[in-house]
Motif scaffolding. Structure first.
Motif, PDB file in Angstrom:
ATOM      1  N   ILE A  57       0.818  -1.224   0.000  1.00 13.11           N
ATOM      2  CA  ILE A  57       0.000   0.000   0.000  1.00 13.11           C
ATOM      3  C   ILE A  57       0.850   1.272   0.000  1.00 13.11           C
ATOM      4  CG2 ILE A  57      -1.688   1.351   1.325  1.00 13.11           C
ATOM      5  CD1 ILE A  57      -3.110  -1.253   1.972  1.00 13.11           C
ATOM      6  N   PRO A  58       1.855   1.412   0.889  1.00 16.54           N
ATOM      7  CA  PRO A  58       2.642   2.671   0.855  1.00 16.54           C
ATOM      8  C   PRO A  58       3.365   2.904  -0.470  1.00 16.54           C
ATOM      9  CG  PRO A  58       3.068   1.456   2.875  1.00 16.54           C
ATOM     10  CD  PRO A  58       2.256   0.563   2.003  1.00 16.54           C
ATOM     11  N   ASN A  59       3.943   1.855  -1.047  1.00 10.24           N
ATOM     12  CA  ASN A  59       4.646   2.009  -2.325  1.00 10.24           C
ATOM     13  C   ASN A  59       3.683   2.340  -3.457  1.00 10.24           C
ATOM     14  OD1 ASN A  59       7.058   1.447  -1.080  1.00 10.24           O
ATOM     15  ND2 ASN A  59       7.007  -0.719  -1.580  1.00 10.24           N
ATOM     16  N   LEU A  60       2.524   1.702  -3.466  1.00  8.72           N
ATOM     17  CA  LEU A  60       1.523   2.000  -4.488  1.00  8.72           C
ATOM     18  C   LEU A  60       1.052   3.448  -4.384  1.00  8.72           C
ATOM     19  CD1 LEU A  60      -0.588  -1.273  -4.493  1.00  8.72           C
ATOM     20  CD2 LEU A  60       0.694  -0.353  -6.413  1.00  8.72           C
ATOM     21  N   LEU A  61       0.774   3.884  -3.165  1.00  9.90           N
ATOM     22  CA  LEU A  61       0.339   5.272  -2.961  1.00  9.90           C
ATOM     23  C   LEU A  61       1.402   6.256  -3.432  1.00  9.90           C
ATOM     24  CD1 LEU A  61      -1.489   5.532   0.461  1.00  9.90           C
ATOM     25  CD2 LEU A  61      -2.317   6.239  -1.764  1.00  9.90           C
ATOM     26  N   GLU A  62       2.641   5.983  -3.099  1.00  5.27           N
ATOM     27  CA  GLU A  62       3.729   6.875  -3.497  1.00  5.27           C
ATOM     28  C   GLU A  62       3.826   6.979  -5.018  1.00  5.27           C
ATOM     29  OE1 GLU A  62       8.596   7.113  -3.211  1.00  5.27           O
ATOM     30  OE2 GLU A  62       7.516   5.672  -1.967  1.00  5.27           O
ATOM     31  N   GLU A  63       3.762   5.853  -5.709  1.00  6.92           N
ATOM     32  CA  GLU A  63       3.884   5.864  -7.162  1.00  6.92           C
ATOM     33  C   GLU A  63       2.668   6.505  -7.837  1.00  6.92           C
ATOM     34  OE1 GLU A  63       6.544   5.162  -8.962  1.00  6.92           O
ATOM     35  OE2 GLU A  63       7.587   4.766  -7.065  1.00  6.92           O
ATOM     36  N   ILE A  64       1.476   6.246  -7.312  1.00  2.00           N
ATOM     37  CA  ILE A  64       0.256   6.849  -7.865  1.00  2.00           C
ATOM     38  C   ILE A  64       0.295   8.368  -7.704  1.00  2.00           C
ATOM     39  CG2 ILE A  64      -2.246   7.069  -7.508  1.00  2.00           C
ATOM     40  CD1 ILE A  64      -2.244   4.045  -6.879  1.00  2.00           C
ATOM     41  N   LEU A  65       0.711   8.834  -6.530  1.00  2.00           N
ATOM     42  CA  LEU A  65       0.789  10.278  -6.293  1.00  2.00           C
ATOM     43  C   LEU A  65       1.858  10.932  -7.161  1.00  2.00           C
ATOM     44  CD1 LEU A  65       0.329  10.401  -2.421  1.00  2.00           C
ATOM     45  CD2 LEU A  65      -1.298  11.120  -4.169  1.00  2.00           C
ATOM     46  N   LYS A  66       3.021  10.284  -7.317  1.00  7.86           N
ATOM     47  CA  LYS A  66       4.072  10.837  -8.182  1.00  7.86           C
ATOM     48  C   LYS A  66       3.593  10.962  -9.621  1.00  7.86           C
ATOM     49  CE  LYS A  66       7.709   8.229  -7.058  1.00  7.86           C
ATOM     50  NZ  LYS A  66       9.069   7.653  -7.132  1.00  7.86           N
ATOM     51  N   PHE A  67       2.916   9.923 -10.101  1.00 10.74           N
ATOM     52  CA  PHE A  67       2.422   9.927 -11.473  1.00 10.74           C
ATOM     53  C   PHE A  67       1.431  11.065 -11.711  1.00 10.74           C
ATOM     54  CE2 PHE A  67      -0.960   8.258 -14.375  1.00 10.74           C
ATOM     55  CZ  PHE A  67      -0.254   8.372 -15.552  1.00 10.74           C
ATOM     56  N   HIS A  68       0.469  11.224 -10.809  1.00  9.77           N
ATOM     57  CA  HIS A  68      -0.552  12.254 -10.988  1.00  9.77           C
ATOM     58  C   HIS A  68       0.021  13.661 -10.785  1.00  9.77           C
ATOM     59  CE1 HIS A  68      -3.165   8.733 -10.733  1.00  9.77           C
ATOM     60  NE2 HIS A  68      -3.979   9.456 -11.473  1.00  9.77           N
ATOM     61  N   ASN A  69       0.960  13.809  -9.870  1.00 10.43           N
ATOM     62  CA  ASN A  69       1.582  15.127  -9.669  1.00 10.43           C
ATOM     63  C   ASN A  69       2.422  15.531 -10.871  1.00 10.43           C
ATOM     64  OD1 ASN A  69       0.438  15.537  -7.176  1.00 10.43           O
ATOM     65  ND2 ASN A  69       2.170  14.683  -6.051  1.00 10.43           N
ATOM     66  N   ARG A  70       3.077  14.575 -11.500  1.00 14.76           N
ATOM     67  CA  ARG A  70       3.916  14.872 -12.662  1.00 14.76           C
ATOM     68  C   ARG A  70       3.094  15.489 -13.792  1.00 14.76           C
ATOM     69  NH1 ARG A  70       6.694   9.945 -13.731  1.00 14.76           N
ATOM     70  NH2 ARG A  70       8.059  10.639 -12.084  1.00 14.76           N
ATOM     71  N   PHE A  71       1.855  15.024 -13.971  1.00 13.52           N
ATOM     72  CA  PHE A  71       1.001  15.525 -15.047  1.00 13.52           C
ATOM     73  C   PHE A  71      -0.054  16.511 -14.563  1.00 13.52           C
ATOM     74  CE2 PHE A  71       2.580  11.468 -16.733  1.00 13.52           C
ATOM     75  CZ  PHE A  71       3.174  11.946 -17.883  1.00 13.52           C
TER      76      PHE A  71
END
Length: 93
Positions: A57-71
């Motif tokens: 869960i923490p790794n998934l959240l981190e990657e999902i947030l990074k992806f959405h923040n990038r765009f």
């Protein structure tokens, strides 16, 4: 990864297809055995992501947030991630 799509049109916009492919790749890189349900409403995509193990869960959240923040995509996260064991979020179109 198992993906279930509900209420999708037969023909989708290219941008939507590319977004979903990127999101699937990001989630698959963290947890290959997770499952995701995507529901399309009029102007909202609602995602329900169930990881195979709670430790992802923490790794998934981190990657999902990074992806959405990038765009610069606004993400609406649910508040009960730890209690339900799933990650639920929405994006407005």
């Amino acid at each position: 990864m198992l993906i279930s799509r509900k209420f999708f049109p037969k023909v989708m916009l290219d941008n939507d297809e590319v977004y979903l492919a990127h999101l699937e790749g990001i989630i698959n890189s963290v947890d290959e055995l997770s499952s995701m349900e995507i529901i399309k409403k009029d102007d909202v995509y609602k995602f329900r992501l169930a990881p195979s193990l709670p430790k992802y869960i923490p790794n998934l959240l981190e990657e999902i947030l990074k992806f959405h923040n990038r765009f610069h995509i606004k993400l609406i996260l649910s508040k009960s991630i730890k209690t339900s064991g799933t990650i639920v979020f929405e994006i407005n179109l």
